[in-house]
Design a protein around this motif. Structure first.
Motif, PDB file in Angstrom:
ATOM      1  N   PRO A 167      20.761  11.713 -36.160  1.00  0.00           N
ATOM      2  CA  PRO A 167      20.386  12.673 -37.212  1.00  0.00           C
ATOM      3  C   PRO A 167      19.688  13.924 -36.675  1.00  0.00           C
ATOM      4  CG  PRO A 167      19.875  10.437 -37.903  1.00  0.00           C
ATOM      5  CD  PRO A 167      20.273  10.355 -36.460  1.00  0.00           C
ATOM      6  N   PHE A 168      18.879  13.774 -35.625  1.00  0.00           N
ATOM      7  CA  PHE A 168      18.163  14.935 -35.085  1.00  0.00           C
ATOM      8  C   PHE A 168      19.150  16.006 -34.616  1.00  0.00           C
ATOM      9  CE2 PHE A 168      16.550  17.251 -31.384  1.00  0.00           C
ATOM     10  CZ  PHE A 168      15.410  17.834 -31.910  1.00  0.00           C
ATOM     11  N   PHE A 169      20.157  15.601 -33.857  1.00  0.00           N
ATOM     12  CA  PHE A 169      21.161  16.549 -33.365  1.00  0.00           C
ATOM     13  C   PHE A 169      21.924  17.185 -34.523  1.00  0.00           C
ATOM     14  CE2 PHE A 169      21.435  13.785 -29.311  1.00  0.00           C
ATOM     15  CZ  PHE A 169      20.381  14.477 -28.747  1.00  0.00           C
ATOM     16  N   GLN A 170      22.161  16.402 -35.588  1.00  0.00           N
ATOM     17  CA  GLN A 170      22.899  16.916 -36.740  1.00  0.00           C
ATOM     18  C   GLN A 170      22.070  17.933 -37.515  1.00  0.00           C
ATOM     19  OE1 GLN A 170      24.034  13.509 -39.087  1.00  0.00           O
ATOM     20  NE2 GLN A 170      24.813  12.405 -37.289  1.00  0.00           N
ATOM     21  N   THR A 171      20.803  17.609 -37.727  1.00  0.00           N
ATOM     22  CA  THR A 171      19.935  18.471 -38.542  1.00  0.00           C
ATOM     23  C   THR A 171      19.817  19.867 -37.958  1.00  0.00           C
ATOM     24  OG1 THR A 171      18.669  16.553 -39.278  1.00  0.00           O
ATOM     25  CG2 THR A 171      17.625  18.705 -39.526  1.00  0.00           C
TER      26      THR A 171
ATOM     27  N   LYS B 157      27.435  18.337 -40.830  1.00  0.00           N
ATOM     28  CA  LYS B 157      26.342  18.041 -39.916  1.00  0.00           C
ATOM     29  C   LYS B 157      26.818  17.217 -38.730  1.00  0.00           C
ATOM     30  CE  LYS B 157      22.406  18.172 -43.121  1.00  0.00           C
ATOM     31  NZ  LYS B 157      21.321  17.361 -43.744  1.00  0.00           N
ATOM     32  N   ARG B 158      27.705  16.267 -38.988  1.00  0.00           N
ATOM     33  CA  ARG B 158      28.178  15.384 -37.927  1.00  0.00           C
ATOM     34  C   ARG B 158      29.246  16.037 -37.060  1.00  0.00           C
ATOM     35  NH1 ARG B 158      29.833   9.940 -40.810  1.00  0.00           N
ATOM     36  NH2 ARG B 158      29.839   9.121 -38.674  1.00  0.00           N
TER      37      ARG B 158
ATOM     38  N   MET C 112      26.128  21.126 -25.401  1.00  0.00           N
ATOM     39  CA  MET C 112      24.756  21.211 -24.903  1.00  0.00           C
ATOM     40  C   MET C 112      24.183  19.809 -24.669  1.00  0.00           C
ATOM     41  SD  MET C 112      21.549  23.329 -26.493  1.00  0.00           S
ATOM     42  CE  MET C 112      22.475  24.846 -26.305  1.00  0.00           C
ATOM     43  N   ILE C 113      24.510  18.878 -25.557  1.00  0.00           N
ATOM     44  CA  ILE C 113      24.077  17.491 -25.362  1.00  0.00           C
ATOM     45  C   ILE C 113      24.689  16.932 -24.084  1.00  0.00           C
ATOM     46  CG2 ILE C 113      24.062  15.177 -26.366  1.00  0.00           C
ATOM     47  CD1 ILE C 113      24.352  16.537 -29.132  1.00  0.00           C
TER      48      ILE C 113
ATOM     49  N   LYS D  68      29.541  14.204 -27.942  1.00  0.00           N
ATOM     50  CA  LYS D  68      30.084  14.291 -29.301  1.00  0.00           C
ATOM     51  C   LYS D  68      29.665  13.083 -30.143  1.00  0.00           C
ATOM     52  CE  LYS D  68      34.079  13.056 -31.870  1.00  0.00           C
ATOM     53  NZ  LYS D  68      33.678  13.609 -33.125  1.00  0.00           N
ATOM     54  N   TRP D  69      29.755  11.866 -29.560  1.00  0.00           N
ATOM     55  CA  TRP D  69      29.415  10.670 -30.331  1.00  0.00           C
ATOM     56  C   TRP D  69      27.908  10.501 -30.475  1.00  0.00           C
ATOM     57  CZ3 TRP D  69      32.580   8.891 -33.595  1.00  0.00           C
ATOM     58  CH2 TRP D  69      33.949   9.002 -33.378  1.00  0.00           C
ATOM     59  N   LEU D  70      27.150  10.964 -29.511  1.00  0.00           N
ATOM     60  CA  LEU D  70      25.698  10.976 -29.684  1.00  0.00           C
ATOM     61  C   LEU D  70      25.315  11.865 -30.867  1.00  0.00           C
ATOM     62  CD1 LEU D  70      24.329  11.183 -26.011  1.00  0.00           C
ATOM     63  CD2 LEU D  70      24.018   9.310 -27.640  1.00  0.00           C
ATOM     64  N   ARG D  71      26.031  12.969 -30.999  1.00  0.00           N
ATOM     65  CA  ARG D  71      25.756  13.882 -32.108  1.00  0.00           C
ATOM     66  C   ARG D  71      26.143  13.258 -33.450  1.00  0.00           C
ATOM     67  NH1 ARG D  71      27.007  17.787 -35.442  1.00  0.00           N
ATOM     68  NH2 ARG D  71      25.859  19.752 -35.343  1.00  0.00           N
ATOM     69  N   VAL D  72      27.260  12.532 -33.468  1.00  0.00           N
ATOM     70  CA  VAL D  72      27.733  11.909 -34.707  1.00  0.00           C
ATOM     71  C   VAL D  72      26.726  10.897 -35.235  1.00  0.00           C
ATOM     72  CG1 VAL D  72      29.480  10.331 -35.647  1.00  0.00           C
ATOM     73  CG2 VAL D  72      30.189  12.300 -34.279  1.00  0.00           C
ATOM     74  N   PHE D  73      26.057  10.180 -34.325  1.00  0.00           N
ATOM     75  CA  PHE D  73      25.176   9.083 -34.747  1.00  0.00           C
ATOM     76  C   PHE D  73      23.692   9.400 -34.604  1.00  0.00           C
ATOM     77  CE2 PHE D  73      29.165   6.850 -33.607  1.00  0.00           C
ATOM     78  CZ  PHE D  73      29.417   6.265 -34.838  1.00  0.00           C
TER      79      PHE D  73
END
Length: 472
Positions: A30-34, A220-221, A41-42, A23-28
């Protein structure tokens, strides 16, 4: 390490930590957010990288099996999808107001038709591919023809939930191939969907968007700001906590639905054993989860007819279902066998390309001729779901129709009732692998082609004619 209760409990704790890191990798990132990659999945990919399939091969060994997780923990994770898929399907219709079939058909008929065309088309494309290339050239089990629909339309839950079915028909590698294909589907689904939305808005294919909609950084985040946190509540309390907690009650009703499904499945197995087990085995290899879904419908009908109080809240059910899905996806990907995918890399890539190709063809060529109105907004949701996740379908509808001016979102919701019972994880999906093994791929292909053609004819000459009348 023995498979003790402590190991099981600790396995859930570590999986929860992986989900939090995801979850926090996704928050910070941009690639995962876009590309709207889910945190689950991450987390699963992180578990896979730190496990025996990746880190274990580098020579970094914290345990005998390699990687940072003990073998017993990997074993617990590998069994979770078989259990959690029952919770997910038993939650599908609980707490929902079940409308009449007439109302569902009136609102979502075009989407029901198109979704069935895509789903049955996946069988046609997949089984044809198996007959022409996968079996004769690569020596794969003919049941590989069902993997496209299982993985892309069914998604991670269905793919992982059919592990015992794959094993029962001697196609053990099917589980890893299906989960791998589902991962490809989800990763490419939102990416392709975003490209199509931009293309559709610029080319005038959409009836709502004049230009691509802006997506907030908040969305996105994957976070909800404090002032907006009441927009989607976790659910309503339906019982007094001093007597029994609301969450406990909802878990109980989910348990009843699964129990009813189990009784129905055992009854069907007894019937098969009594009458035709010597000639054909299908129900014997059928998993529990599609029957759990039917059990949920029975429970909800009983509550609607016989219980005056509103004891099941859909918001609470959604949270339980979401938790089960997050755990399932993370566990399934973390225990994925990369060696199996590597062994079948060319068949794997062929199946991925053909599945995505069919979905795009159906969206660009068939959908405009079936949908009487708002074809882009309606079909983009079905495309997202056909790439592996219902959530992706809803997201794409939201992006294409941010103010809900079209019937796409409502039609998508109603469509699930007349789709998931059969395909996309329903009875046909669950029975497809043993059916191909039992009666052969050729007969299964003929049946799938006839059904797909029937839905296609209905769409072209019934809904398509309505489109022509409207334009005329």
């Amino acid at each position: 390490m023995a498979l003790s209760p402590e190991v099981v409990g600790f396995s859930f704790i570590i999986l929860g930590i992986l989900l939090l890191i995801g979850k926090w990798l996704r928050v910070f990132t941009p690639f995962f957010q876009t590309f709207f990659i889910p945190s689950s999945m991450i987390a699963g990919l992180l578990g896979l990288l730190l496990g025996p399939e990746v880190m274990g091969l580098t020579g970094v060994h914290f345990f005998d099996n390699g990687g940072v997780f003990p073998e017993a923990m990997i074993e617990v994770w590998s069994t979770l999808p078989d259990l959690l898929i029952n919770v997910i399907f038993a939650s599908l219709f609980l707490g929902m107001t079940l409308p009449s079939v007439k109302k569902m058909w009136k609102i979502s008929g075009p989407q029901i038709t198109f979704a069935h065309v895509i789903s049955w088309g996946q069988y046609v494309v997949g089984i044809t591919l198996a007959l022409v290339l996968l079996t004769p050239l690569f020596g794969m089990n003919p049941a590989a023809g069902a993997l496209l629909e299982i993985s892309f339309v069914g998604g991670h839950g269905t793919a992982a939930g059919l592990a015992e079915t794959f094993e029962g028909v001697g196609f053990e590698e099917g589980r890893d191939l299906a989960i791998g294909l589902a991962t490809i589907g989800v990763l490419s689904g939102v990416f392709i969907g975003m490209i199509l939305i931009n293309w559709g808005a610029r080319r005038g294919k959409t009836e709502v968007l004049n230009k691509p909609s802006d997506i907030s950084d908040e969305r996105k985040r994957g976070l909800i700001t404090k002032e907006n946190q009441d927009d989607e509540p976790a659910g309503k309390k339906t019982t007094h906590s001093e007597f029994i907690e609301t969450l406990t009650v909802h878990l109980g009703y989910i348990g009843v639905a699964i129990a009813l499904g189990y009784v129905m499945l055992e009854g069907l197995i007894l019937i098969e054993e009594a009458f035709w087990i010597d000639n054909i085995e299908i129900i014997t290899h059928l998993p529990l989860f599609p029957l759990a879904m039917i059990g949920a419908v029975i429970v909800q009908l009983f509550l609607d007819k016989c219980v005056s109080h509103n004891v099941v809240d859909r918001g609470v059910v959604n949270r339980i279902q979401g938790l089960a899905l997050d755990l399932l996806i993370a566990a399934a990907i973390a225990t994925l066998s990369l060696s199996v995918i590597g062994e079948y890399i060319w068949p794997f890539l062929l199946m991925a390309v053909f599945a995505i190709g069919w979905n795009l063809f159906a969206f660009l060529v068939i959908a405009p001729r079936i949908m009487p109105d708002y074809w882009f907004e309606r079909a983009i949701g079905d495309l997202g779901q056909a790439m592996g996740m219902s959530a992706a379908g809803l997201l794409l509808i939201k992006l294409a129709d941010p103010d809900t001016k079209s019937p796409a979102k409502e039609g998508f919701s109603y469509k699930q009732l007349l789709l998931d019972i059969f395909v996309g994880g329903g009875l046909v999906t669950a029975a497809s692998v043993p059916l191909i093994v039992a009666v052969g791929p050729v007969l299964t292909l003929i049946v799938a082609a006839v059904i797909m053609t029937g839905w296609l004819i209905l769409g072209l000459f019934y809904f398509g004619r309505k489109q022509a009348d409207t334009k005329g």
